[in-house]
Design a protein around this motif. Structure first.
Motif, PDB file in Angstrom:
ATOM      1  N   VAL A 166       0.839  -1.209   0.000  1.00 32.53           N
ATOM      2  CA  VAL A 166       0.000   0.000   0.000  1.00 32.53           C
ATOM      3  C   VAL A 166       0.868   1.250   0.000  1.00 32.53           C
ATOM      4  CG1 VAL A 166      -1.653   1.347   1.344  1.00 32.53           C
ATOM      5  CG2 VAL A 166      -1.988  -1.120   1.081  1.00 32.53           C
ATOM      6  N   ALA A 167       1.916   1.257   0.838  1.00 29.95           N
ATOM      7  CA  ALA A 167       2.813   2.415   0.917  1.00 29.95           C
ATOM      8  C   ALA A 167       3.502   2.663  -0.421  1.00 29.95           C
ATOM      9  CB  ALA A 167       3.847   2.204   2.015  1.00 29.95           C
ATOM     10  N   TYR A 168       4.009   1.590  -1.027  1.00 28.95           N
ATOM     11  CA  TYR A 168       4.680   1.726  -2.320  1.00 28.95           C
ATOM     12  C   TYR A 168       3.724   2.259  -3.392  1.00 28.95           C
ATOM     13  CZ  TYR A 168       8.938  -0.776  -0.884  1.00 28.95           C
ATOM     14  OH  TYR A 168      10.113  -1.137  -0.286  1.00 28.95           O
ATOM     15  N   LEU A 169       2.516   1.714  -3.424  1.00 35.11           N
ATOM     16  CA  LEU A 169       1.556   2.128  -4.445  1.00 35.11           C
ATOM     17  C   LEU A 169       1.139   3.587  -4.287  1.00 35.11           C
ATOM     18  CD1 LEU A 169      -0.734  -1.032  -4.685  1.00 35.11           C
ATOM     19  CD2 LEU A 169       0.770  -0.130  -6.474  1.00 35.11           C
ATOM     20  N   LEU A 170       0.951   4.033  -3.045  1.00 35.82           N
ATOM     21  CA  LEU A 170       0.549   5.416  -2.810  1.00 35.82           C
ATOM     22  C   LEU A 170       1.635   6.390  -3.280  1.00 35.82           C
ATOM     23  CD1 LEU A 170      -1.205   5.284   0.688  1.00 35.82           C
ATOM     24  CD2 LEU A 170      -2.260   5.860  -1.506  1.00 35.82           C
ATOM     25  N   ILE A 171       2.870   6.154  -2.840  1.00 37.49           N
ATOM     26  CA  ILE A 171       3.962   7.062  -3.199  1.00 37.49           C
ATOM     27  C   ILE A 171       4.241   6.991  -4.692  1.00 37.49           C
ATOM     28  CG2 ILE A 171       6.377   7.653  -2.796  1.00 37.49           C
ATOM     29  CD1 ILE A 171       6.079   6.423  -0.004  1.00 37.49           C
ATOM     30  N   PHE A 172       4.195   5.776  -5.243  1.00 32.65           N
ATOM     31  CA  PHE A 172       4.455   5.611  -6.675  1.00 32.65           C
ATOM     32  C   PHE A 172       3.450   6.399  -7.509  1.00 32.65           C
ATOM     33  CE2 PHE A 172       3.400   3.531 -10.670  1.00 32.65           C
ATOM     34  CZ  PHE A 172       4.636   3.508 -11.301  1.00 32.65           C
ATOM     35  N   HIS A 173       2.184   6.345  -7.157  1.00 31.21           N
ATOM     36  CA  HIS A 173       1.168   7.021  -7.956  1.00 31.21           C
ATOM     37  C   HIS A 173       1.266   8.548  -7.843  1.00 31.21           C
ATOM     38  CE1 HIS A 173      -0.806   3.067  -8.451  1.00 31.21           C
ATOM     39  NE2 HIS A 173      -1.289   3.633  -9.553  1.00 31.21           N
ATOM     40  N   VAL A 174       1.708   9.054  -6.699  1.00 35.23           N
ATOM     41  CA  VAL A 174       1.946  10.499  -6.580  1.00 35.23           C
ATOM     42  C   VAL A 174       3.062  10.917  -7.536  1.00 35.23           C
ATOM     43  CG1 VAL A 174       2.764  12.330  -5.062  1.00 35.23           C
ATOM     44  CG2 VAL A 174       1.103  10.668  -4.204  1.00 35.23           C
ATOM     45  N   CYS A 175       4.162  10.148  -7.521  1.00 32.68           N
ATOM     46  CA  CYS A 175       5.286  10.454  -8.425  1.00 32.68           C
ATOM     47  C   CYS A 175       4.866  10.306  -9.888  1.00 32.68           C
ATOM     48  CB  CYS A 175       6.467   9.513  -8.134  1.00 32.68           C
ATOM     49  SG  CYS A 175       7.190   9.706  -6.492  1.00 32.68           S
ATOM     50  N   PHE A 176       4.096   9.274 -10.174  1.00 32.91           N
ATOM     51  CA  PHE A 176       3.667   9.012 -11.545  1.00 32.91           C
ATOM     52  C   PHE A 176       2.757  10.131 -12.064  1.00 32.91           C
ATOM     53  CE2 PHE A 176       0.682   7.108 -14.602  1.00 32.91           C
ATOM     54  CZ  PHE A 176       1.579   6.594 -15.537  1.00 32.91           C
ATOM     55  N   ILE A 177       1.823  10.575 -11.236  1.00 40.22           N
ATOM     56  CA  ILE A 177       0.890  11.639 -11.644  1.00 40.22           C
ATOM     57  C   ILE A 177       1.635  12.948 -11.881  1.00 40.22           C
ATOM     58  CG2 ILE A 177      -1.001  13.110 -10.817  1.00 40.22           C
ATOM     59  CD1 ILE A 177      -2.133  10.570  -9.450  1.00 40.22           C
ATOM     60  N   MET A 178       2.557  13.300 -10.974  1.00 41.94           N
ATOM     61  CA  MET A 178       3.304  14.545 -11.147  1.00 41.94           C
ATOM     62  C   MET A 178       4.198  14.491 -12.383  1.00 41.94           C
ATOM     63  SD  MET A 178       2.085  16.441  -8.881  1.00 41.94           S
ATOM     64  CE  MET A 178       3.120  17.851  -9.212  1.00 41.94           C
TER      65      MET A 178
END
Length: 328
Positions: free
Chosen positions: A49-61
């Motif tokens: 969950v932690a990896y997916l949350l941070i990854f998607h923030v980086c991916f969206i930006m």
């Protein structure tokens, strides 16, 4: 004529190939990280969950800034810098180069222009029929004059200039963050696959290549981002770094350098909360820039302020005049 149109059409199509390559790599990295790493390889639900949350923030930006860098049109000179019908007719009727130069000089007196061509003449674009504002250059790929042109970047298939320079810098920074996050979280599983602690399967191929690709892109981006950070700190464009802008007193690489803080604000704006968000916050309109050293007696804008304002100057232009006065 038809052949020329066909060649231009092919050129436009092929110019999108670098963008397609980058987009394909990013889409693959999304699949490899989200599905092959997080859903297939990871067994710890909290870590997933932690990896997916941070990854998607980086991916969206990353996607947001890349989109803005690609699809923000380059800013072009306003109508004030285009020759009027009478001036254009007078310029074209005149065959003597010296007389043409004098005509452009007379027209430029009404405009806030400080830079000159290497010959000392007013910078004029024959293709766009426009007197070039300071830091403006003609892009042969975009086929137009671009305000504060930095360079034409094939990886965004766009001219990087006044309208999207902030977006380009943010794209580089979020690309690096994206690569660093992937490399740092994938590394331990790369080692486990490498030594055989995890079973072989499709996920192994994706995880191994995720690390290699992330590190490769990070190294190349690091040098490019570092170079542009230096340019921002010095308030130079890539073109100005290779060829110093020429002023009335001669070439000066630091002509637009007004100090680190003010240089940063010119690109990112006054509100620091918006510096890292891809919304346009750069100062000014790309036609006028404060100079490092400029005496009022040598300032052609101030000397012709009355003429310029009489020719239809707006309140915004008046504010620019005041801004340049303070800069001097």
């Amino acid at each position: 004529m038809a052949l020329s149109r066909a060649l231009r059409c092919c050129q436009r199509v092929f110019s999108w190939i670098p963008v397609i390559i980058i987009s394909s790599v990013v889409l693959w990295s999304y699949y490899a990280y989200v599905f092959e790493l997080c859903f297939v390889t990871l067994s710890n639900h909290l870590e997933r969950v932690a990896y997916l949350l941070i990854f998607h923030v980086c991916f969206i930006m990353f996607c947001w800034t890349y989109w803005k860098a690609i699809f923000t049109p380059p800013s072009t000179p306003s109508k004030k810098f285009h020759l009027s019908y009478s001036d254009k007719e007078r310029y074209e009727m005149e065959e003597r180069p010296d007389a043409q130069k004098q005509i452009l000089t007379e027209i430029a007196k009404k405009l806030p222009i400080f830079t000159r061509a290497q010959s000392g003449a007013v910078r004029f674009c024959d293709r766009c029929q426009v007197i070039k504002p300071d830091r403006c250059h003609h892009c042969s790929v975009c086929e137009t004059c671009v305000l504060k042109m930095d360079h034409h970047c094939p990886w965004v298939n766009n001219c990087v200039g006044f309208s999207n320079y902030k977006f380009f810098l943010l794209f580089l920074s979020y690309s690096m963050i994206y690569c660093v996050f992937i490399a740092s979280t994938v590394f331990q599983y790369f080692l486990k696959f490498w030594v055989g602690d995890l079973p072989n399967g499709p996920a192994k191929f994706h995880v191994l290549f995720l690390l290699f690709v992330a590190l490769m892109f990070f190294v190349s981006l690091m040098f490019l981002f570092g170079y542009h950070c230096w340019l921002v700190a010095k308030n130079r464009s890539t073109l100005e770094a290779f060829s110093a802008p020429v002023f009335q007193n001669g070439p000066d690489r630091n002509g637009f350098n007004v100090g680190l803080s003010r240089n940063l604000r010119q690109v990112f704006g006054e509100d620091k909360k918006l510096w890292f968000i891809p919304v346009f916050t750069s100062q000014g309109d790309g036609h006028y820039f404060p100079l490092r050293t400029l005496c009022e007696s040598e300032n052609p804008l101030l000397a012709n302020e009355g003429k310029w304002m009489e020719d239809g100057g707006s309140d915004e232009e008046s504010a620019v005049v005041s801004w340049l006065t303070l800069a001097s």
